[in-house]
Write an enzyme that holds these catalytic residues in place. Structure first.
Site, mmCIF file in Angstrom:
data_model
loop_
_atom_site.group_PDB
_atom_site.id
_atom_site.type_symbol
_atom_site.label_atom_id
_atom_site.label_comp_id
_atom_site.label_asym_id
_atom_site.label_seq_id
_atom_site.Cartn_x
_atom_site.Cartn_y
_atom_site.Cartn_z
ATOM 1 N N LYS A 163 11.702 -7.736 -13.396
ATOM 2 C CA LYS A 163 11.303 -8.529 -14.227
ATOM 3 C C LYS A 163 9.990 -8.401 -14.470
ATOM 4 C CE LYS A 163 9.656 -12.197 -10.418
ATOM 5 N NZ LYS A 163 10.182 -13.162 -9.807
ATOM 6 N N LYS A 216 6.943 -5.571 -13.416
ATOM 7 C CA LYS A 216 7.194 -3.255 -13.726
ATOM 8 C C LYS A 216 7.202 -2.575 -12.585
ATOM 9 C CE LYS A 216 1.550 -4.415 -15.590
ATOM 10 N NZ LYS A 216 0.710 -3.747 -15.446
ATOM 11 N N GLY A 230 8.136 -0.444 -9.907
ATOM 12 C CA GLY A 230 6.728 0.363 -8.895
ATOM 13 C C GLY A 230 6.673 -0.817 -7.544
ATOM 14 N N GLY A 274 16.347 -11.093 -13.156
ATOM 15 C CA GLY A 274 18.236 -11.264 -13.417
ATOM 16 C C GLY A 274 18.822 -11.973 -12.458
ATOM 17 N N GLY A 325 12.585 -7.497 -2.762
ATOM 18 C CA GLY A 325 11.818 -8.239 -2.646
ATOM 19 C C GLY A 325 10.948 -9.118 -1.872
ATOM 20 N N GLY A 336 -4.010 -11.227 12.093
ATOM 21 C CA GLY A 336 -4.027 -9.988 12.312
ATOM 22 C C GLY A 336 -3.293 -9.246 12.346
ATOM 23 N N GLU A 366 -6.240 -4.671 7.532
ATOM 24 C CA GLU A 366 -6.660 -3.729 6.387
ATOM 25 C C GLU A 366 -7.886 -4.453 5.258
ATOM 26 O OE1 GLU A 366 -2.451 -1.009 6.043
ATOM 27 O OE2 GLU A 366 -3.574 -2.223 4.196
ATOM 28 N N ARG A 409 5.207 -11.480 4.565
ATOM 29 C CA ARG A 409 5.516 -11.938 3.668
ATOM 30 C C ARG A 409 7.017 -12.139 3.525
ATOM 31 N NH1 ARG A 409 2.668 -8.887 -0.104
ATOM 32 N NH2 ARG A 409 5.255 -9.420 -1.558
ATOM 33 N N HIS A 457 -5.906 25.483 14.588
ATOM 34 C CA HIS A 457 -7.250 25.380 15.007
ATOM 35 C C HIS A 457 -8.259 24.980 14.077
ATOM 36 C CE1 HIS A 457 -10.692 24.668 18.318
ATOM 37 N NE2 HIS A 457 -10.830 25.804 17.912
#
Length: 457
Positions: A36, A38, A40, A115, A140, A176, A182, A263, A435
């Site tokens: 629906k 993009k 990715g 869909g 997702g 946290g 991040e 999420r 090394h």
């Protein structure tokens, strides 16, 4: 009304969905990929890729501030947020264009639109019925909030945080975990005063406790504030900022509150329940082979209970297609999927924590070795502190690898191989690490567990 028919129909074009589409095409299946938004999905457009671009901008800012200690004369002026945005959007656009070209080159049909599952073999997209011999659900996730905590105004999620056109002077982060630390890391590097609020006793609470404590020390040294072990109670906001109240009565004032409490699965109003798919709190329940209770109907990625990681969804997309093809793909349990948190310093892990290993095998049946990056030449050169910790079963295999330090996310693949191949430290000790590299720290930990430490007493 029109109808399109395929061997495999995939609902969702994020990491799990597009990986499934590519593998299915490779195996000779005809593929209909319904998306629906993009191709990715969250990872490319609102998650992994754009946030890591922000983190790299943050790293450049920090390096420019500290350049004198490397013998380079440079000055840090300011963060040009429009320039940061252009850089971030340019990375995403390039990756998106590449993915579109790949999907097209593989002959995959993309059906644009929202869909809805209408039977075990059909997805309705507007006036088009898309039918497949098999269907894979890959819809997702979305940014969750807490009950009674409304998103809006100065209370934002990671999606809004990415789109900010200014650097907040003072910001609070609720959560946290990975997303929270991040963004806290980025904002601190950009010059913000940051406070993290985490109800559990540690930052990144899903990691080995030694890594969590290491991150707390590093954040304290960086001047990132945090409140641990006290639950959020409420927030008020006005035109000047927000006031957050914790259950112990503490209040925190900030310009913005980022809600980063995890999420949730994007499954509402997509027809799953009506078709008879077994659900639990919005998640799609599958067997270990990713098949739902309805034969021939599979689910992958963030809608399946477990780790919500783009690369897990990617692997599951491939797995589901190979299962449909009868290839009997190898099952990788969630615990053996590598995890990386890309704050400064990075945290990376795979396998069992020391506590989980003791729980599973018995405390007297395991041993762990913790190698300090202070003993590693490359880590000293790039100016990072941290640790590499390896957990093994005594007289048995490596069952966990845990790291904290700059760039350690690049090392976790070797840890994944050791854990998933059930390698013994004695098998790994003779192998050579170039090394000077940070990977030598992992080699040192293997040597120590094999009974022959070299650079440690």
């Amino acid at each position: 009304m029109s109808e399109q028919n395929f061997d495999i129909v995939i609902l969702g074009g994020g990491s799990g969905g597009y990986a499934a589409a590519l593998r299915a095409s490779e195996l000779g299946f005809t593929v209909g990929l319904v998306e629906k938004d993009k191709l990715g999905g969250t990872c490319l457009h609102r998650g992994c890729i754009p946030t890591k671009a922000l983190l790299h901008s943050a790293e450049v800012a920090d390096v420019s501030r500290d350049s004198a200690k490397y013998g380079v004369k440079a000055t840090f002026d300011s963060i040009d947020i429009s320039g940061v945005t252009a850089y971030r959007e340019g990375i995403v656009a390039k990756k998106y264009k590449g993915l579109q070209g790949l999907i097209k080159a593989r002959g995959i049909t993309v059906i644009e639109g929202e869909g809805r599952l209408t039977s075990p073999t059909t997805v309705q997209v507007g006036d088009t019925t898309v039918t497949g011999k098999n269907v894979i659900l890959a819809t997702g996730s979305y940014s969750r909030s807490l009950p009674g905590l409304d998103i809006g105004g100065r209370v934002i999620t990671s999606e809004e945080a990415l789109e900010l056109d200014f650097v907040p002077k003072k910001v609070a982060v609720l959560g946290g975990g990975v997303i929270g630390v991040e963004f806290a890391s980025v904002w601190k590097s950009f010059g913000s005063d940051v406070t993290i609020i985490e109800a559990l006793p540690h930052l990144v609470p899903n990691e080995d406790e030694a890594m969590s404590k290491g991150l707390e020390r590093a954040f304290r040294k960086r001047g990132i504030n945090y409140s641990l072990g006290v639950r959020f109670q409420g927030v008020t906001q006005d035109e000047n900022g927000v006031v957050i109240t914790l259950e112990n009565g503490t209040t925190i004032e900030a310009e913005l509150l980022l809600v980063a409490v995890g999420r949730g699965p994007s499954t509402a109003n997509l027809g799953y329940e009506e078709v008879g798919v077994t659900m639990d709190r919005g998640f799609v329940i599958t067997n270990e082979r990713l098949e739902t209770n309805i034969p021939g109907l599979y689910a992958v990625g963030d809608i399946v209970p477990g780790l919500q990681l783009a690369h897990r969804g990617f692997q599951q997309g491939i797995f589901a297609v190979e299962e449909i093809a009868g290839l009997n793909p190898v099952l990788i349990p969630d615990v053996n999927i590598p995890k990386v948190t890309y704050c400064d310093p990075e945290v990376a892990s795979v396998g069992l924590s020391e506590a989980k290993a003791a729980e599973q095998y018995g405390a007297d049946k395991i041993e762990a070795y913790d190698f300090n990056l202070a003993g590693n030449g490359k880590s000293e050169i790039i100016g990072t502190a941290g640790n590499v910790k390896v957990v093994r079963v005594i007289d048995g295999p490596v069952v966990g690898v845990h790291m904290i330090g700059a760039r350690v996310g690049e090392l976790i693949t070797e840890g994944q191989l050791a854990v998933n191949w059930e390698a013994y430290p004695e098998d790994l000790a003779p192998l050579i690490h170039a090394h000077p590299t940070q990977s030598e720290a992992l080699g040192e930990a293997f040597l120590a567990l094999a009974g022959k430490p070299l650079h440690a007493l």
